[in-house]
Design a protein around this motif. Structure first.
Motif, mmCIF file in Angstrom:
data_model
loop_
_atom_site.group_PDB
_atom_site.id
_atom_site.type_symbol
_atom_site.label_atom_id
_atom_site.label_comp_id
_atom_site.label_asym_id
_atom_site.label_seq_id
_atom_site.Cartn_x
_atom_site.Cartn_y
_atom_site.Cartn_z
ATOM 1 N N ARG A 143 -4.731 -4.461 -0.744
ATOM 2 C CA ARG A 143 -5.187 -4.175 0.621
ATOM 3 C C ARG A 143 -4.034 -4.032 1.613
ATOM 4 N NH1 ARG A 143 -5.125 -8.689 3.944
ATOM 5 N NH2 ARG A 143 -4.829 -10.693 2.886
ATOM 6 N N VAL A 144 -2.859 -4.564 1.284
ATOM 7 C CA VAL A 144 -1.719 -4.447 2.196
ATOM 8 C C VAL A 144 -0.595 -3.600 1.596
ATOM 9 C CG1 VAL A 144 -2.227 -6.632 3.374
ATOM 10 C CG2 VAL A 144 -0.675 -6.620 1.387
ATOM 11 N N ALA A 145 -0.910 -2.846 0.556
ATOM 12 C CA ALA A 145 0.128 -2.025 -0.085
ATOM 13 C C ALA A 145 0.711 -1.019 0.903
ATOM 14 C CB ALA A 145 -0.444 -1.312 -1.302
ATOM 15 N N ARG A 149 4.610 -0.596 2.099
ATOM 16 C CA ARG A 149 5.310 0.690 1.975
ATOM 17 C C ARG A 149 5.957 1.107 3.293
ATOM 18 N NH1 ARG A 149 1.532 2.921 -0.245
ATOM 19 N NH2 ARG A 149 2.232 2.629 -2.389
ATOM 20 N N LEU A 150 5.220 0.975 4.399
ATOM 21 C CA LEU A 150 5.778 1.364 5.693
ATOM 22 C C LEU A 150 6.990 0.515 6.035
ATOM 23 C CD1 LEU A 150 5.795 2.890 8.364
ATOM 24 C CD2 LEU A 150 4.155 1.219 9.262
ATOM 25 N N GLY A 155 13.091 0.039 6.241
ATOM 26 C CA GLY A 155 14.270 -0.806 6.085
ATOM 27 C C GLY A 155 14.026 -2.291 6.178
ATOM 28 N N VAL A 156 12.756 -2.710 6.067
ATOM 29 C CA VAL A 156 12.423 -4.137 6.145
ATOM 30 C C VAL A 156 12.038 -4.651 4.759
ATOM 31 C CG1 VAL A 156 10.946 -5.890 7.186
ATOM 32 C CG2 VAL A 156 11.568 -3.846 8.506
ATOM 33 N N PRO A 157 12.835 -5.525 4.146
ATOM 34 C CA PRO A 157 12.453 -6.103 2.856
ATOM 35 C C PRO A 157 11.194 -6.960 2.996
ATOM 36 C CG PRO A 157 14.798 -6.407 3.278
ATOM 37 C CD PRO A 157 14.185 -5.963 4.561
ATOM 38 N N GLU A 196 4.430 -4.278 -5.777
ATOM 39 C CA GLU A 196 5.716 -3.889 -6.358
ATOM 40 C C GLU A 196 5.920 -2.384 -6.205
ATOM 41 O OE1 GLU A 196 8.184 -4.416 -10.503
ATOM 42 O OE2 GLU A 196 6.079 -3.826 -10.643
ATOM 43 N N ALA A 197 4.891 -1.607 -6.524
ATOM 44 C CA ALA A 197 4.991 -0.156 -6.419
ATOM 45 C C ALA A 197 5.228 0.283 -4.977
ATOM 46 C CB ALA A 197 3.720 0.495 -6.961
ATOM 47 N N ALA A 198 4.729 -0.517 -4.028
ATOM 48 C CA ALA A 198 4.897 -0.194 -2.611
ATOM 49 C C ALA A 198 6.286 -0.554 -2.095
ATOM 50 C CB ALA A 198 3.832 -0.904 -1.784
ATOM 51 N N GLY A 199 7.052 -1.326 -2.891
ATOM 52 C CA GLY A 199 8.427 -1.617 -2.502
ATOM 53 C C GLY A 199 8.761 -3.072 -2.260
#
Length: 289
Positions: A143-145, A149-150, A155-157, A196-199
């Motif tokens: 729900r927060v993927a 991603r955004l 540039g925010v880990p 994970e896929a979202a970063g």
């Protein structure tokens, strides 16, 4: 020529920055992934103030989490839900000032990210710009993927948080282990893979069965940080007050490594006794002409 039996072989370099006096090297996102690849366990503790952050940082902790647990551990709230961004930022700022090596991760509290990726970005921006955090953490999976991603693209880990998610305590029916049963376990795995896929750079697994946490840890390329999720996770996190015996109620998974609370009680009683007896301050604590 081969090494004789019992002789030490070549020393393998650590994926994590060494703990040294000056100048320390900051733990960065690449070090987290490298630690997982090397099989090195990551360490994380919560911190909410400068002195505590300094002590943990000097000891060699890898990550300091300024969690929304600040609410029930430091502000006297009954849980994490009442905590606001405005309340957390001064704590984040203090911890960031005290941490020279550790990565400082700031929680996004309830109500500060759920509505949209843009809301999450606005809250994360405050944590980095006003607080000095190096990364943010928030709860949820698929729900927060888009939120993850955004932030990642900006540039925010991001550190994820799955399993028991305290901000959702009311809908989960209390502090209950998550991921029990095949269907629930599959949901945890799917959520972990989605962020994970979202970063996401790491994911906290809280109060999930050890077998589920082991599976998630094996299927992800990013580190898992366990809290009540067994020893197979790539790292561990505890609330620091639980770790040193300063909390009240303490969950099953929180091992007490010291009795700091009892020692503070002893010191306070000794102080009271000496002041009342007139033995403190003594001559050595007094200024003379």
């Amino acid at each position: 020529m081969s090494e004789p039996d019992g002789a030490p072989g070549p020393e393998r370099s650590s994926a994590l920055p060494a703990v040294r006096a000056e100048p320390p090297k900051r733990v960065r996102v690449q070090h987290l992934r490298a630690a997982k690849e090397n099989g090195e366990k990551l360490t994380m503790l919560t911190a909410y103030d400068l002195p505590t952050a300094r002590i943990f940082d000097a000891a060699g902790i890898d990550m300091l989490l300024v969690g929304d647990s600040y609410g029930d551990n430091m502000l006297g709230h009954s849980g994490t839900i009442p905590v606001t961004v405005d309340e957390l930022i001064p704590a984040v700022r203090a911890v960031a000032r005290g941490a020279k090596r550790a990565m400082v991760v700031a929680d996004l509290p309830f109500g500060s990210y759920e509505a949209s990726p843009q809301q999450a970005m606005a809250s994360a921006t405050r944590m980095l710009k006003a607080g000095g955090a190096h990364a943010v953490k928030f709860e949820g999976g698929r729900r927060v993927a888009d939120h993850v991603r955004l932030l990642t693209d900006s540039g925010v880990p991001v550190v994820g948080h799955l399993g028991f998610t305290p901000q959702s305590e009311n809908i989960l029916g209390g502090k209950r282990v998550q991921g029990r049963g095949d269907e629930s376990a599959e949901q945890v795995v799917a959520d972990a893979k989605a962020i994970e896929a979202a970063g996401a750079v790491a994911v906290v697994l809280e109060m999930v069965p050890a077998a589920v946490a082991e599976r998630v840890s094996g299927e992800l390329s990013i580190p898992t940080i366990g809290i009540g999720a067994g020893a197979a996770c790539d790292g561990q996190v505890l609330v620091w007050l639980d770790m040193v015996g300063m909390g009240g109620w303490s969950p099953r998974f929180a091992k007490q490594f010291a009795a700091v609370g009892a020692e503070m009680d002893r010191a306070t009683r000794a102080y009271i006794d000496e002041v009342r007896a007139g033995t403190f301050p003594g001559r050595e604590h007094t200024y003379w002409d």
